[in-house]
Design an enzyme around this catalytic site. Structure first.
Site, mmCIF file in Angstrom:
data_model
loop_
_atom_site.group_PDB
_atom_site.id
_atom_site.type_symbol
_atom_site.label_atom_id
_atom_site.label_comp_id
_atom_site.label_asym_id
_atom_site.label_seq_id
_atom_site.Cartn_x
_atom_site.Cartn_y
_atom_site.Cartn_z
ATOM 1 N N GLY A 205 -84.150 -48.208 59.614
ATOM 2 C CA GLY A 205 -82.897 -47.494 59.422
ATOM 3 C C GLY A 205 -82.621 -47.087 57.979
ATOM 4 O O GLY A 205 -82.811 -47.874 57.071
ATOM 5 N N SER A 206 -82.150 -45.869 57.754
ATOM 6 C CA SER A 206 -82.017 -45.387 56.387
ATOM 7 C C SER A 206 -81.118 -44.156 56.334
ATOM 8 O O SER A 206 -80.440 -43.815 57.303
ATOM 9 C CB SER A 206 -83.404 -45.060 55.821
ATOM 10 N N ARG A 207 -81.160 -43.470 55.177
ATOM 11 C CA ARG A 207 -80.280 -42.329 54.943
ATOM 12 C C ARG A 207 -80.959 -41.359 53.971
ATOM 13 O O ARG A 207 -81.709 -41.784 53.083
ATOM 14 C CB ARG A 207 -78.969 -42.851 54.365
#
Length: 258
Positions: A205-207
Site C-alpha cells: 500500500g502506498s501513494r
C-alpha cells in the site's frame, strides 16, 4: 494448424496474464521456492496432510504476490501536453502545495494530485508525460498510512523532477505507506522518459503525488479511479495563451458577430 493454434493460445495467455515488474520477481520466486520446500519437506517426514495444507496456502500467497507485482501494458492517449496518472488507484486529494524541498525547486504552491494505491491496485509507477528527468531526490521518513494528508510531508518518499518535451516542469513523488517499506526507482537524472513508461515500484500500500505547473487546470476529481498511464490528469496545452495573431483574429471575429 496445431502450431498456429498453440501460438495463438500462447498470445492470448500473455495478454491475459501481465508480466511481473523486475522488482517483484525475487519475492514471487522466493515465495514459490519456500512453498515447494515446505510441502515436500513435510511430506518426506510423513506429514502428507500438513504438507498439502501448507502447499495450498503457499500457492495462494505466491499467486497473490504475483498479482501485486503485475505490470500490465497500457496505451497512453495521443496528444502533446497531456499529463497522465502515474499510478492506478483512487484520487484522494487535490490541493495547492509546494513541491518537495529536497528537489531544490521554486517553492511556489502548485496543483498537487494525490493517488492512493491499495494492496489490490497495480503498484508500478509510470511517467506522467514525455520528458527528461532533471532531478531525483530520496528522503527517508515515517510510515504513516498513505491515505492521511500528512503522508506527503512526513513519510519516506522518492521524487522526480521531469522537464517535459514541451518545456514545462512537473514533479512526481512515490510515497511509502503503512505497509509499504520499499520504494524502487529505476531511473536516474538525465534519463529520457516516454508518457506512460514504467519507472518504479512501491511494494504494498502506498501513494503517488503529481505536482503540476502552477495554474494548470486539473481534469480529475476526488473519488475518481485512475488508470496509470491512461487517465488524463491535466492538459498542459489547454491553459496556454493563444498566439498573438490567433488571439487578434478571434477578437475580430467576436467583434463582428456582435
Amino acid at each position: 494448424m496445431a502450431n498456429g493454434t498453440s501460438a495463438h493460445l500462447a498470445g492470448l495467455i500473455r495478454q491475459t496474464m501481465p508480466p511481473l515488474h523486475p522488482g517483484g520477481r525475487p519475492i514471487v520466486l522466493g515465495a514459490a521456492a519456500v512453498t515447494a520446500a515446505a510441502r515436500f519437506g513435510l511430506r518426506a517426514i510423513g506429514l502428507r496432510r500438513t504438507g498439502g495444507i501448507v502447499g495450498r496456502i503457499g500457492t495462494v500467497a505466491t499467486l497473490a504476490s504475483a498479482a501485486f507485482f503485475r505490470a500490465p501494458h497500457r496505451v497512453p492517449p495521443p496528444g502533446n501536453g497531456l499529463v497522465v496518472a502515474p499510478a492506478d488507484g483512487l484520487v484522494m486529494l487535490i490541493e495547492e502545495a509546494a513541491p518537495p524541498p529536497e528537489l531544490g525547486l521554486d517553492p511556489t504552491p502548485r496543483p498537487r494530485v494525490s493517488i492512493f494505491l491499495s494492496v489490490f491496485d497495480v503498484h508500478v509507477q509510470r511517467s506522467p508525460l514525455a520528458g527528461t528527468v532533471t532531478a531525483v531526490a530520496y528522503r527517508p521518513g515515517k510510515f504513516l498510512s498513505a491515505d492521511l494528508d500528512k503522508a506527503s510531508s512526513d513519510n519516506e518518499r522518492n521524487s522526480l523532477a521531469i522537464r517535459a518535451t514541451t518545456g514545462e516542469e512537473l514533479v512526481v513523488t512515490q510515497i511509502a505507506g503503512l505497509v509499504a517499506r520499499r520504494i524502487v526507482c529505476d531511473v536516474e537524472r538525465g534519463a529520457a522518459l516516454q508518457t506512460g513508461q514504467t519507472y518504479g515500484l512501491i511494494r504494498f500500500g502506498s501513494r503517488v503525488d503529481t505536482y503540476l505547473p502552477p495554474g494548470t487546470p486539473v481534469l480529475v476529481r476526488v473519488g475518481q479511479r485512475s488508470i496509470g498511464g491512461e487517465t488524463v490528469l491535466a492538459d498542459l496545452g489547454a491553459g496556454a495563451p493563444a498566439p498573438d495573431g490567433l488571439a487578434e483574429a478571434s477578437s475580430g471575429a467576436a467583434g463582428s458577430s456582435v
